[in-house]
Write a protein that holds these residues in place. Structure first.
Motif, PDB file in Angstrom:
ATOM      1  N   SER A 115       0.824  -1.203   0.000  1.00 44.67           N
ATOM      2  CA  SER A 115       0.000   0.000   0.000  1.00 44.67           C
ATOM      3  C   SER A 115       0.862   1.258   0.000  1.00 44.67           C
ATOM      4  CB  SER A 115      -0.914   0.013   1.234  1.00 44.67           C
ATOM      5  OG  SER A 115      -1.796  -1.085   1.214  1.00 44.67           O
TER       6      SER A 115
ATOM      7  N   LEU B 172       1.607   2.884  -3.315  1.00 46.82           N
ATOM      8  CA  LEU B 172       0.559   3.623  -4.000  1.00 46.82           C
ATOM      9  C   LEU B 172       0.562   5.078  -3.535  1.00 46.82           C
ATOM     10  CD1 LEU B 172      -2.318   1.010  -3.561  1.00 46.82           C
ATOM     11  CD2 LEU B 172      -0.926   1.365  -5.612  1.00 46.82           C
TER      12      LEU B 172
ATOM     13  N   TYR C  92      -9.508  -0.005  -2.640  1.00 45.77           N
ATOM     14  CA  TYR C  92      -8.151  -0.338  -2.216  1.00 45.77           C
ATOM     15  C   TYR C  92      -8.101  -0.747  -0.750  1.00 45.77           C
ATOM     16  CZ  TYR C  92      -6.341   1.400  -6.642  1.00 45.77           C
ATOM     17  OH  TYR C  92      -6.066   1.556  -7.969  1.00 45.77           O
TER      18      TYR C  92
ATOM     19  N   SER D  84      -9.973  -4.300  -0.511  1.00 41.87           N
ATOM     20  CA  SER D  84      -9.205  -5.326  -1.224  1.00 41.87           C
ATOM     21  C   SER D  84      -7.906  -5.623  -0.489  1.00 41.87           C
ATOM     22  CB  SER D  84      -8.918  -4.900  -2.663  1.00 41.87           C
ATOM     23  OG  SER D  84      -8.122  -3.731  -2.711  1.00 41.87           O
ATOM     24  N   ALA D  85      -7.310  -4.603   0.163  1.00 44.29           N
ATOM     25  CA  ALA D  85      -6.094  -4.833   0.951  1.00 44.29           C
ATOM     26  C   ALA D  85      -6.384  -5.749   2.131  1.00 44.29           C
ATOM     27  CB  ALA D  85      -5.518  -3.505   1.440  1.00 44.29           C
TER      28      ALA D  85
END
Length: 319
Positions: free
Chosen positions: A32, A35, A203, A206-207
């Protein structure tokens, strides 16, 4: 079986599972961080990582300000942190060594080789060079340990106590993960979202799913966009999801039933009741009454169950 032997096997598996769980959380946080995100979001992620393992105060006392490099150091290599990957794999190996005679050669060599290889990799700077590959290695070694146990050990009490340790640890970790990650999102599950919120949600959720290897499972089960209430249902109530709370309690109860000589023992009763509460629960009812309260109570009950297992079978207080 001697209670001392059962205790070592129980904790060998718990520490191996804990190392894997720590690697999973660190890996997702690292991915993460690659990103685009604000400094506040990055700081919140690091703080949540420490909160999941209840290590925020020990970290702050030693390192002070929260930053990515120090958190990674603390969670991977710090010998004073009992939940670091280094400490967990060291403890797993020491517990295995103490009961070498109760393990197959393959199980012992897997644990011992993991410890030897870990030290070599850390000294060579493999973690700093490629954190993602290092975390994959930790997860692989944990998978290998469970697979070797399943494939080579006689399915007797030694095997069952190892399984109990694995799934109690996994239930505890999954509950902490869901609690912290859901608590971090300050929005109504069913409220309207802006385009930016929807992108963040994807995000974020889904993480969480990838942390427990559940992203592909979610797509297969629900065949829809990722919704928080369904993520909660998958990780709490779906017994066919390997890392869900329900699946873990099913394993704990089935293995406890085999090793318990008293079908009405207090330990088995508590485990069975906790499993039943999950089996007949509904996610809408859990969310309506409060997910945080539900998970806090679940963690208390899992910790109490671990203490009862220690008192009844292992002859030692829970560590």
């Amino acid at each position: 079986m001697l209670s001392r032997t059962a205790d070592h096997l129980f904790w060998m598996s718990r520490y191996t599972e804990r190392a894997e769980n720590t690697a999973r959380m660190l890996d997702i946080n690292y991915q993460s961080s690659l990103l685009a995100q604000t400094d506040a979001a990055a700081q919140s992620g690091l703080q949540g990582l420490l909160s999941i393992s209840e290590l925020l105060h020990p970290y702050s006392a030693k390192y002070g300000e929260i930053n990515a490099q120090s958190v990674m150091e603390f969670m991977v290599k710090d010998e004073t942190n009992p939940s670091s990957i280094f400490s967990c794999l060291r403890a797993a190996r020491e517990n295995a060594r103490a009961v070498r005679g109760s393990l197959t050669t393959e199980v012992w060599e897997t644990q011992n080789q993991t410890w030897i290889e870990l030290n070599r990799m850390l000294k060579a700077g493999a973690f700093e060079e490629d954190p993602a590959q290092f975390f994959d290695w930790v997860k692989f070694r944990s998978h290998l340990s469970r697979g070797v146990q399943l494939g080579t050990m006689l399915q007797d009490e030694a095997f069952y106590f190892s399984r109990i340790g694995t799934f109690l640890e996994r239930a505890d970790n999954t509950a902490r993960l869901v609690d912290v990650k859901f608590h971090a999102v300050e929005r109504d599950f069913y409220g309207a979202s802006t385009g930016r919120d929807q992108e963040y949600d994807f995000y974020h959720w889904s993480a969480i799913l990838r942390t427990v290897s559940g992203f592909e499972v979610y797509r297969k089960v629900y065949r829809d966009v990722i919704k928080p209430e369904r993520v909660a249902e998958l990780l709490i109530l779906r017994s066919d999801m390997p890392r869900s709370l329900s699946a873990c309690l099913n394993e704990v109860v089935s293995n406890l039933t085999v090793v318990s000589s008293n079908p009405k023992s207090e330990t088995l009763r508590r485990a069975g009741r906790l499993r039943a509460d999950l089996e007949f629960a509904r996610i809408d009812e859990i969310l309506a009454t409060g997910l945080h309260a539900f998970l806090t109570q679940f963690l208390d009950r899992v910790n109490e169950l671990g203490a009862h297992v220690s008192r009844e079978f292992l002859g030692a207080p829970a560590a």
